[in-house]
Structures are given as C-alpha cells and as structure tokens.
Write an enzyme that holds these catalytic residues in place. Structure first.
Site, PDB file in Angstrom:
ATOM      1  N   ASP A  16     -83.922  92.067  16.767  1.00 27.21           N
ATOM      2  CA  ASP A  16     -84.123  90.631  16.564  1.00 27.21           C
ATOM      3  C   ASP A  16     -85.627  90.395  16.507  1.00 27.21           C
ATOM      4  O   ASP A  16     -86.431  91.334  16.608  1.00 27.21           O
ATOM      5  CB  ASP A  16     -83.473  89.817  17.696  1.00 27.21           C
ATOM      6  CG  ASP A  16     -83.000  88.434  17.216  1.00 27.21           C
ATOM      7  OD1 ASP A  16     -83.782  87.763  16.504  1.00 27.21           O
ATOM      8  OD2 ASP A  16     -81.877  88.030  17.550  1.00 27.21           O
TER       9      ASP A  16
ATOM     10  N   GLY B 199     -88.215  92.650  14.714  1.00 29.87           N
ATOM     11  CA  GLY B 199     -88.479  92.533  13.291  1.00 29.87           C
ATOM     12  C   GLY B 199     -87.633  91.443  12.670  1.00 29.87           C
ATOM     13  O   GLY B 199     -86.818  90.798  13.340  1.00 29.87           O
TER      14      GLY B 199
ATOM     15  N   PHE C 268     -84.823  90.399   9.748  1.00 25.97           N
ATOM     16  CA  PHE C 268     -83.776  90.996   8.915  1.00 25.97           C
ATOM     17  C   PHE C 268     -83.989  90.721   7.436  1.00 25.97           C
ATOM     18  O   PHE C 268     -83.271  91.242   6.590  1.00 25.97           O
ATOM     19  CB  PHE C 268     -82.382  90.572   9.349  1.00 25.97           C
ATOM     20  CG  PHE C 268     -82.158  89.089   9.543  1.00 25.97           C
ATOM     21  CD1 PHE C 268     -82.659  88.137   8.659  1.00 25.97           C
ATOM     22  CD2 PHE C 268     -81.419  88.647  10.621  1.00 25.97           C
ATOM     23  CE1 PHE C 268     -82.434  86.790   8.839  1.00 25.97           C
ATOM     24  CE2 PHE C 268     -81.177  87.289  10.820  1.00 25.97           C
ATOM     25  CZ  PHE C 268     -81.682  86.363   9.918  1.00 25.97           C
TER      26      PHE C 268
ATOM     27  N   HIS D 120     -73.565  82.867   8.163  1.00 23.67           N
ATOM     28  CA  HIS D 120     -73.198  81.457   7.969  1.00 23.67           C
ATOM     29  C   HIS D 120     -74.400  80.519   8.082  1.00 23.67           C
ATOM     30  O   HIS D 120     -74.304  79.352   7.721  1.00 23.67           O
ATOM     31  CB  HIS D 120     -72.075  81.043   8.925  1.00 23.67           C
ATOM     32  CG  HIS D 120     -72.501  80.806  10.337  1.00 23.67           C
ATOM     33  ND1 HIS D 120     -71.757  80.042  11.212  1.00 23.67           N
ATOM     34  CD2 HIS D 120     -73.583  81.227  11.056  1.00 23.67           C
ATOM     35  CE1 HIS D 120     -72.348  79.999  12.386  1.00 23.67           C
ATOM     36  NE2 HIS D 120     -73.452  80.709  12.320  1.00 23.67           N
TER      37      HIS D 120
END
Length: 371
Positions: free
Chosen positions: A233, A259, A261, A279
């Site tokens: 994360d 980091g 994504f 989502h």
C-alpha cells in the site's frame, strides 16, 4: 494505527447460502407485493421513511446508546445520564427504534436486542463506524448533490467539501478517522464470510494490494500457517505495520512494501488480492491497476478480486445503492459479472469462477492470459 489482535476464535456458524438467498428473494417479494397493494403516494412515503429511520439509527450510534446498555438494562434517566442526552428527547429517539426491534423496553427499563448488538463499538462485528460516517453532515452533504453527479457523471465530493475524497481523508484527519472507522466496520462485516467461503491456504505467497493496515492478510496468515504474505500500500499507510506484525509474531512470514498500484506491484506471488479496490475507479483507471498487477504476476499466479457483484436483473440489492455512493463520492462504480469479465479480458486476465459469500461481497478468481 490501531493495533488489533487477529480473530482466532472459531468461525461462527454461517447460514447456508441457498437459505440466505431464499430469504432475500422472499423479502423482496413481500416488499414488492406490499408496494403494489398500497396507493403509490403511500408506497413512496414508506421509502422516504427509511431515510428518517437511518438518521435515527445513526444518532443512536453517535450517542453510544448500545454501549451504555452493554452491561444491562437501564431506566430512562440513567441511560440519558450515561449518554449525555435530555431524557424526553432520548425517549423520542428510541421510540421508532423500539418499533423496529432495535432496542427493547421492559416496564421502565431499556435493553439491548440482537439487532442492537452491532451498534456497540466493541461488538465482534460492529457497524457503528459505518453509521457514524453515513450519518455525518459531510456525507449527507455529498448525497444532497447526487442529481449533479448523475447529470455530469462525475463525483461531487470536491465541490461540496473542497477536496477529492482520498485527499480529504489525509488532510482533514477528523473526516479521515471517521472514514477509516467506516472502512474498519465494513471489513469486520465481510471478513469472516470471506474466510469461510474460499480456501486461501492453497497459496504459498499471498500479495494483498492496497491492503491497508493488513487486517485481511493477517487473518489469512493466522489461518494458513504455511503461507507467506506481502502487504502493499502507500508508504504512509503501511509505515507502522512492520511493528504490528512483529508484535503478532508474523514478521518472519509477512513483508511490507510501499508504493502506488498505478506504478508497481510486488513480484513473485502465488495469489494477488484486490479487495474493494476496483470499485473506486472507472474502467480506464481500473484497467491501469490490473495491467500493473499483471506485469508483476507470474503466469501461474491467481488474481482474486473481492467486490460486490451487481445482478443483471431488477432485483433489490444493496450494491445498487453503493454504486451511487461510488459515483457521487469518488467517481467509481460497482459492476456486474459481465462487466468484470470484460474489464479483466481487456487487461490481461480471464475470469475463471465467481464464489459467493454470506456477506455482500463475492470472490472473483481470475488467471493471467499468457502472451
């Protein structure tokens, strides 16, 4: 960061999925039948009543009524003193909740019911954080602009509160803590049904992408002693996690990487989890995330998406309202199974199967398409 011990107690008995689905269909049938038999204005006012009832429930959660009754029934004056409320006003607040079976009154004493238990902050599965966020003036202000979000197709959080949601959670810590509390409540609600529905122990190394403080991954590793984990994360999110892992005795089985994504993902995993990530984003950005993960994955690895899946018909489902939440608040969307198939296929994956859980979430298992 709140340090929590993993839940090592045996999983509670979860009703069989066919029974849950049958009850849900019967409830939907009854609701539809009642609305067909009532005059249209009356049926619509019944829906409006739900909004009032939700705010009543949120007020009870904010006051901590369930926590005050945790040690046993109380008379009105004692309960009002405990929660810091005016007695007559508190009785009026509780009156509609009594009618719904949320709290009960025996003679002159108020007590908890099974429906009221999840309102406690220390309940095994507490929804207090969800209610405090959804009942807040900030959240109501966002939803008051839902029509604008529908007109434009864009979120309205920045217009209403001055910043996009995720920037707001970082810069306004009061709002951020309220949002984090709602996320924790949602995690508690879905965690055990997710663990019961799928065999995560089949994977040697499990990578949790955007896994926050590691609650899901810690639970998985606790229940799968032969597996290893990688938590990924943003650096500021995972900064305190290594110390927490050490305290739990998991430091030798779980590493932490920081980091984005959108830029990278850990390599070498056997399973990659994206829980409640896609989502938050429309297809273009969701595709970027999937391509980043695909680039890091071995061809033999498995992708596990944990998300709500919208039905393609007109049945009632909570996800259809959460879809509007995603539209108005962050600009994301909930998806049907076909939506997920299309999104995955366009970004290097094939959907293999969909596993339903006793919670609103589904587990979508996908495999990389080999080049």
């Amino acid at each position: 960061m709140v340090t929590e011990q993993p839940e090592t107690s045996p999983l509670p008995k979860i009703p069989p999925l066919p029974l849950l689905r049958a009850v849900d269909r019967f409830r939907s049938f009854l609701t539809a039948a009642l609305r067909r038999t009532a005059p249209a204005p009356v049926a619509l006012l019944d829906i409006v009543q739900g909004g009032f009832l939700m705010q009543t429930l949120c007020a009870a959660a904010e006051l901590g009524v369930a926590d005050a009754l945790a040690d046993g029934p109380l008379r009105l004056d004692a309960l009002a003193t405990r929660v810091g409320a005016q007695p007559d006003a508190l009785a009026r607040l509780l009156r509609p909740l009594l009618a719904e079976g949320i709290f009960a009154r025996d003679s002159d004493r108020y007590r908890l019911t099974s429906l009221a238990e999840p309102l406690r902050a220390d309940a095994p599965v507490s929804i207090r954080g969800i209610l405090q966020f959804y009942g807040s003036s900030d959240h109501r202000a966002i939803w008051s602009r839902l029509a604008e979000a529908v007109r434009t197709g864009d979120p309205v959080t920045e217009q209403v509160l001055g910043l996009p949601l995720f920037d707001l959670t970082r810069k306004n810590r009061q709002f951020g803590e309220m949002f984090d509390g709602a996320q924790t409540s949602a995690s508690q609600l879905t965690l055990r049904p997710t663990l019961a529905a799928y065999d995560f122990a089949q994977y040697g190394t499990i990578v949790d992408i955007a896994g926050g403080h590691g609650r899901l991954l810690i639970e998985l590793l606790t229940r799968a002693p032969r597996s290893r984990g990688i938590l990924f994360d943003m650096p500021e999110v995972v900064a305190e996690v290594p110390a927490h892992l050490t305290a739990l005795g998991l430091a030798d089985r779980c590493t932490v990487e920081g980091g984005s994504f959108f830029e990278s993902a850990p390599t070498g995993g056997d399973a990659y989890i994206l829980k409640h990530v896609l989502h938050d984003w429309y297809d273009a950005d969701a595709g970027r995330i999937l391509r980043t993960v695909r680039a890091a994955m071995p061809d033999t690895a498995t992708l596990l998406l944990i998300e709500m899946v919208l039905p393609s018909d007109n049945r009632r489902q909570f996800g259809k309202l959460i879809d509007l939440e995603m539209l108005a608040v962050v600009g994301g969307r909930e998806r049907t199974e076909q939506d997920f198939r299309t999104l995955l296929s366009a970004n290097g994956f094939e959907l293999v199967r969909r596993v339903e859980t006793a919670a609103p979430d589904n587990i979508l298992e996908a495999r990389p398409i080999r080049q």
